[in-house]
Design a protein around this motif. Structure first.
Motif, PDB file in Angstrom:
ATOM      1  N   ALA A  81       2.235  32.261  44.495  1.00 54.42           N
ATOM      2  CA  ALA A  81       1.178  32.812  45.350  1.00 54.42           C
ATOM      3  C   ALA A  81       1.220  34.341  45.345  1.00 54.42           C
ATOM      4  CB  ALA A  81       1.307  32.268  46.771  1.00 54.42           C
ATOM      5  N   ALA A  82       2.417  34.911  45.420  1.00 50.84           N
ATOM      6  CA  ALA A  82       2.560  36.369  45.367  1.00 50.84           C
ATOM      7  C   ALA A  82       2.121  36.902  44.005  1.00 50.84           C
ATOM      8  CB  ALA A  82       4.005  36.766  45.668  1.00 50.84           C
ATOM      9  N   VAL A 101      -8.784  41.170  46.077  1.00 52.68           N
ATOM     10  CA  VAL A 101      -7.386  41.495  46.400  1.00 52.68           C
ATOM     11  C   VAL A 101      -7.059  41.134  47.843  1.00 52.68           C
ATOM     12  CG1 VAL A 101      -5.712  43.368  46.633  1.00 52.68           C
ATOM     13  CG2 VAL A 101      -7.224  43.299  44.657  1.00 52.68           C
ATOM     14  N   THR A 102      -7.923  41.509  48.774  1.00 59.38           N
ATOM     15  CA  THR A 102      -7.622  41.226  50.177  1.00 59.38           C
ATOM     16  C   THR A 102      -7.679  39.720  50.456  1.00 59.38           C
ATOM     17  OG1 THR A 102      -9.914  41.753  50.773  1.00 59.38           O
ATOM     18  CG2 THR A 102      -8.270  43.494  51.069  1.00 59.38           C
ATOM     19  N   ALA A 103      -8.592  39.005  49.805  1.00 59.99           N
ATOM     20  CA  ALA A 103      -8.632  37.548  49.966  1.00 59.99           C
ATOM     21  C   ALA A 103      -7.372  36.917  49.374  1.00 59.99           C
ATOM     22  CB  ALA A 103      -9.885  36.967  49.310  1.00 59.99           C
ATOM     23  N   ALA A 104      -6.935  37.401  48.216  1.00 53.97           N
ATOM     24  CA  ALA A 104      -5.708  36.872  47.611  1.00 53.97           C
ATOM     25  C   ALA A 104      -4.517  37.123  48.536  1.00 53.97           C
ATOM     26  CB  ALA A 104      -5.468  37.511  46.243  1.00 53.97           C
ATOM     27  N   GLU A 105      -4.466  38.298  49.149  1.00 49.21           N
ATOM     28  CA  GLU A 105      -3.365  38.602  50.075  1.00 49.21           C
ATOM     29  C   GLU A 105      -3.416  37.683  51.292  1.00 49.21           C
ATOM     30  OE1 GLU A 105       0.030  39.876  51.248  1.00 49.21           O
ATOM     31  OE2 GLU A 105      -0.809  40.951  49.538  1.00 49.21           O
ATOM     32  N   ALA A 106      -4.614  37.435  51.814  1.00 48.02           N
ATOM     33  CA  ALA A 106      -4.738  36.537  52.968  1.00 48.02           C
ATOM     34  C   ALA A 106      -4.314  35.116  52.598  1.00 48.02           C
ATOM     35  CB  ALA A 106      -6.177  36.551  53.490  1.00 48.02           C
ATOM     36  N   LEU A 107      -4.724  34.647  51.432  1.00 48.04           N
ATOM     37  CA  LEU A 107      -4.327  33.301  50.997  1.00 48.04           C
ATOM     38  C   LEU A 107      -2.827  33.232  50.746  1.00 48.04           C
ATOM     39  CD1 LEU A 107      -7.340  32.484  48.672  1.00 48.04           C
ATOM     40  CD2 LEU A 107      -6.822  31.460  50.899  1.00 48.04           C
ATOM     41  N   ASN A 108      -2.264  34.285  50.177  1.00 47.68           N
ATOM     42  CA  ASN A 108      -0.814  34.337  49.968  1.00 47.68           C
ATOM     43  C   ASN A 108      -0.083  34.266  51.308  1.00 47.68           C
ATOM     44  OD1 ASN A 108       1.711  34.880  48.502  1.00 47.68           O
ATOM     45  ND2 ASN A 108       1.609  36.856  49.522  1.00 47.68           N
ATOM     46  N   THR A 109      -0.589  34.980  52.287  1.00 46.50           N
ATOM     47  CA  THR A 109       0.014  34.947  53.625  1.00 46.50           C
ATOM     48  C   THR A 109      -0.050  33.541  54.195  1.00 46.50           C
ATOM     49  OG1 THR A 109      -0.524  37.258  54.027  1.00 46.50           O
ATOM     50  CG2 THR A 109      -0.160  35.882  55.967  1.00 46.50           C
ATOM     51  N   ALA A 110      -1.193  32.871  54.049  1.00 42.15           N
ATOM     52  CA  ALA A 110      -1.336  31.504  54.558  1.00 42.15           C
ATOM     53  C   ALA A 110      -0.350  30.569  53.870  1.00 42.15           C
ATOM     54  CB  ALA A 110      -2.770  31.015  54.358  1.00 42.15           C
TER      55      ALA A 110
END
Length: 159
Positions: free
Chosen positions: A98-99, A66-75
């Motif tokens: 991405a979201a 989840v946290t990696a997905a959030e970081a990639l979404n932010t990028a």
């Protein structure tokens, strides 16, 4: 970040930049702070009820996902905003997908958490918390502090 020295990068520089990325994501993204606080509570309750090593591994993998997905979404969002500052349906399409990846990973992580944590031992821990006023106060303070961290701390954009 722009590099001043174009020479060979060390492993230290790679890790420094990666941890800076994590910090920037926590600093600039409310949802990442929500995920981080949720991870803390999941770990607290998992350790309180004595989950097995395998169950703990599943929880850690789910939290990492989840946290990696959030970081990639932010990028993805930052890159989209940089490349096209104006409203564009194609950029919105990319950002929505991405979201959606974050929502999917969070939903399945929550299901894994419920499957592992929803057991009589959890209800015993909650009853113990509710039965001891000082523990309930500490929990309430931590919830208020987490809420303030998520909703009251201003979001820092850029440098």
């Amino acid at each position: 970040m722009p590099q001043k020295n174009r020479g060979r990068r060390t492993l230290f520089h790679s890790f420094r930049d990666a941890f800076r990325g994590v910090w920037l994501c926590l600093r600039s993204e409310r949802n990442m702070r929500i995920h981080a606080i949720t991870c803390g509570y999941v770990l607290f309750f998992a350790l309180q009820i004595g989950v097995s090593q395998g169950e703990l591994a599943v929880l850690l993998l789910a939290m990492g996902m989840v946290t990696a997905a959030e970081a990639l979404n932010t990028a993805v969002e930052k890159l989209c905003d940089f490349t096209e500052p104006k409203q564009d349906w194609r950029i919105g399409f990319v950002k929505d997908i991405a979201a959606g990846g974050v929502v999917l990973s969070a939903a399945f992580a929550a299901l894994a958490g419920v499957a592992i944590l929803a057991r009589p031992a959890l209800w015993q821990v909650l009853t113990d918390l509710a039965g001891a006023p000082w523990k309930l106060i500490v929990l309430a303070i931590s919830l208020v502090a987490g809420g303030l961290l998520v909703f009251a701390v201003p979001i820092k954009r850029g440098k």
